[in-house]
Design a protein around this motif. Structure first.
Motif, PDB file in Angstrom:
ATOM      1  N   SER A   8       0.834  -1.198   0.000  1.00  0.00           N
ATOM      2  CA  SER A   8       0.000   0.000   0.000  1.00  0.00           C
ATOM      3  C   SER A   8       0.870   1.249   0.000  1.00  0.00           C
ATOM      4  CB  SER A   8      -0.953   0.003   1.197  1.00  0.00           C
ATOM      5  OG  SER A   8      -0.234   0.038   2.401  1.00  0.00           O
ATOM      6  N   ARG A  29      -2.323   7.783  -0.075  1.00  0.00           N
ATOM      7  CA  ARG A  29      -3.064   8.366  -1.208  1.00  0.00           C
ATOM      8  C   ARG A  29      -2.551   9.736  -1.597  1.00  0.00           C
ATOM      9  NH1 ARG A  29      -9.355   7.439  -0.431  1.00  0.00           N
ATOM     10  NH2 ARG A  29      -8.952   9.251   0.852  1.00  0.00           N
ATOM     11  N   GLU A  30      -1.790  10.402  -0.717  1.00  0.00           N
ATOM     12  CA  GLU A  30      -1.221  11.700  -1.083  1.00  0.00           C
ATOM     13  C   GLU A  30       0.212  11.596  -1.600  1.00  0.00           C
ATOM     14  OE1 GLU A  30      -0.517  11.961   3.556  1.00  0.00           O
ATOM     15  OE2 GLU A  30      -2.405  12.093   2.536  1.00  0.00           O
ATOM     16  N   LEU A  89       1.940   7.960  -6.419  1.00  0.00           N
ATOM     17  CA  LEU A  89       0.732   7.137  -6.504  1.00  0.00           C
ATOM     18  C   LEU A  89       0.169   7.057  -7.923  1.00  0.00           C
ATOM     19  CD1 LEU A  89      -1.349   5.398  -5.055  1.00  0.00           C
ATOM     20  CD2 LEU A  89      -2.681   7.476  -4.679  1.00  0.00           C
ATOM     21  N   ARG A 124      -0.167   3.624 -10.082  1.00  0.00           N
ATOM     22  CA  ARG A 124      -1.503   3.114 -10.429  1.00  0.00           C
ATOM     23  C   ARG A 124      -1.682   2.992 -11.935  1.00  0.00           C
ATOM     24  NH1 ARG A 124      -7.385   4.396  -7.926  1.00  0.00           N
ATOM     25  NH2 ARG A 124      -8.341   2.676  -9.025  1.00  0.00           N
ATOM     26  N   THR A 156      -9.137   1.119  -2.034  1.00  0.00           N
ATOM     27  CA  THR A 156      -8.954   2.288  -1.186  1.00  0.00           C
ATOM     28  C   THR A 156      -9.135   1.834   0.249  1.00  0.00           C
ATOM     29  OG1 THR A 156      -9.770   3.767  -2.904  1.00  0.00           O
ATOM     30  CG2 THR A 156      -9.803   4.599  -0.644  1.00  0.00           C
ATOM     31  N   ASP A 168      -6.441   6.169   4.370  1.00  0.00           N
ATOM     32  CA  ASP A 168      -5.559   7.148   3.738  1.00  0.00           C
ATOM     33  C   ASP A 168      -4.537   6.506   2.806  1.00  0.00           C
ATOM     34  OD1 ASP A 168      -3.987   5.957   5.679  1.00  0.00           O
ATOM     35  OD2 ASP A 168      -3.469   7.821   6.720  1.00  0.00           O
ATOM     36  N   HIS A 169      -4.713   5.224   2.491  1.00  0.00           N
ATOM     37  CA  HIS A 169      -3.812   4.498   1.593  1.00  0.00           C
ATOM     38  C   HIS A 169      -4.579   3.851   0.442  1.00  0.00           C
ATOM     39  CE1 HIS A 169      -0.794   5.114   4.608  1.00  0.00           C
ATOM     40  NE2 HIS A 169       0.096   4.418   3.924  1.00  0.00           N
ATOM     41  N   LEU A 170      -3.840   3.505  -0.602  1.00  0.00           N
ATOM     42  CA  LEU A 170      -4.370   2.698  -1.690  1.00  0.00           C
ATOM     43  C   LEU A 170      -3.591   1.391  -1.673  1.00  0.00           C
ATOM     44  CD1 LEU A 170      -6.332   2.684  -4.154  1.00  0.00           C
ATOM     45  CD2 LEU A 170      -4.343   3.231  -5.547  1.00  0.00           C
TER      46      LEU A 170
END
Length: 188
Positions: A62, A65-66, A70, A74, A134, A137-139
């Motif tokens: 993971s 997300r900021e 990223l 992705r 999702t 705060d992580h992907l």
């Protein structure tokens, strides 16, 4: 007898306290790399790497997300995961921070799929993305492993309590023989 969480572990679940709690779990360290849409390299150090399945061969990691990397990660068709040796903490530290010069002087080589791999890593996995989840705060990236490269046996680089370190086997366990080796986790 069930434990009362309040009685056994007093304290709130604030972000700092939770980060400190998570830091008490030692993890391995890996560099995940890809090429963005313009064939520029992208890489990030992770300690969230985990093996998921042998059949099919799946792994996950993971990223916040900021995080600046990223979007390229992705969008990538291929991702390379380099699991680091104990003496590669400089590589981990380099790709853990944003920098325009982060590729200079790193022990990298091109993989068959394109993204860079870390030369001398314990293991290099060439993967393709299966899905993304999702998670707060992580992907989370779910990847299918296509190719496995095993490096020379060595101690792994570990991360614990916000510090890098390495693994020292329990000498007493080694003296007791192979029957004392750990069982495959998650199989019980």
């Amino acid at each position: 007898m069930p434990l009362s969480a309040a009685a056994s572990f007093p304290g709130s679940v604030g972000a700092r306290r939770l980060r400190d709690a998570f830091g008490r779990f030692g993890t391995g360290v890996a560099v995940v790399s890809s090429l963005d849409g313009d064939s520029r390299p992208c890489a990030v150090t992770v300690n969230s790497f985990v093996s998921l399945s042998l059949e099919p061969p799946l792994v996950a990691f993971s990223v916040a997300r900021e995080a600046r990397c990223l979007a390229p990660l992705r969008a990538a068709h291929d991702l390379v995961i380099s699991v680091l040796r104990h003496d590669q903490r400089h590589v981990a530290a380099n790709f853990a921070r944003p920098s325009t010069a982060r590729w200079e002087g790193m022990p990298l080589a091109a993989s068959a799929s394109g993204p860079s791999l870390v030369r001398g890593a314990l293991v290099v996995l060439e993967c393709t993305p299966e899905s993304y989840v999702t998670a707060g705060d992580h992907l989370m990236f779910l990847l299918r492993v296509g190719t496995v490269h095993l490096g020379e046996p060595s101690a792994p680089l570990l991360f614990h309590a916000s510090r890098y370190g390495s693994f020292l086997p329990d000498d007493a366990a080694l003296e007791r023989g192979p029957e004392n080796t750990a069982p495959a986790l998650g199989w019980g």
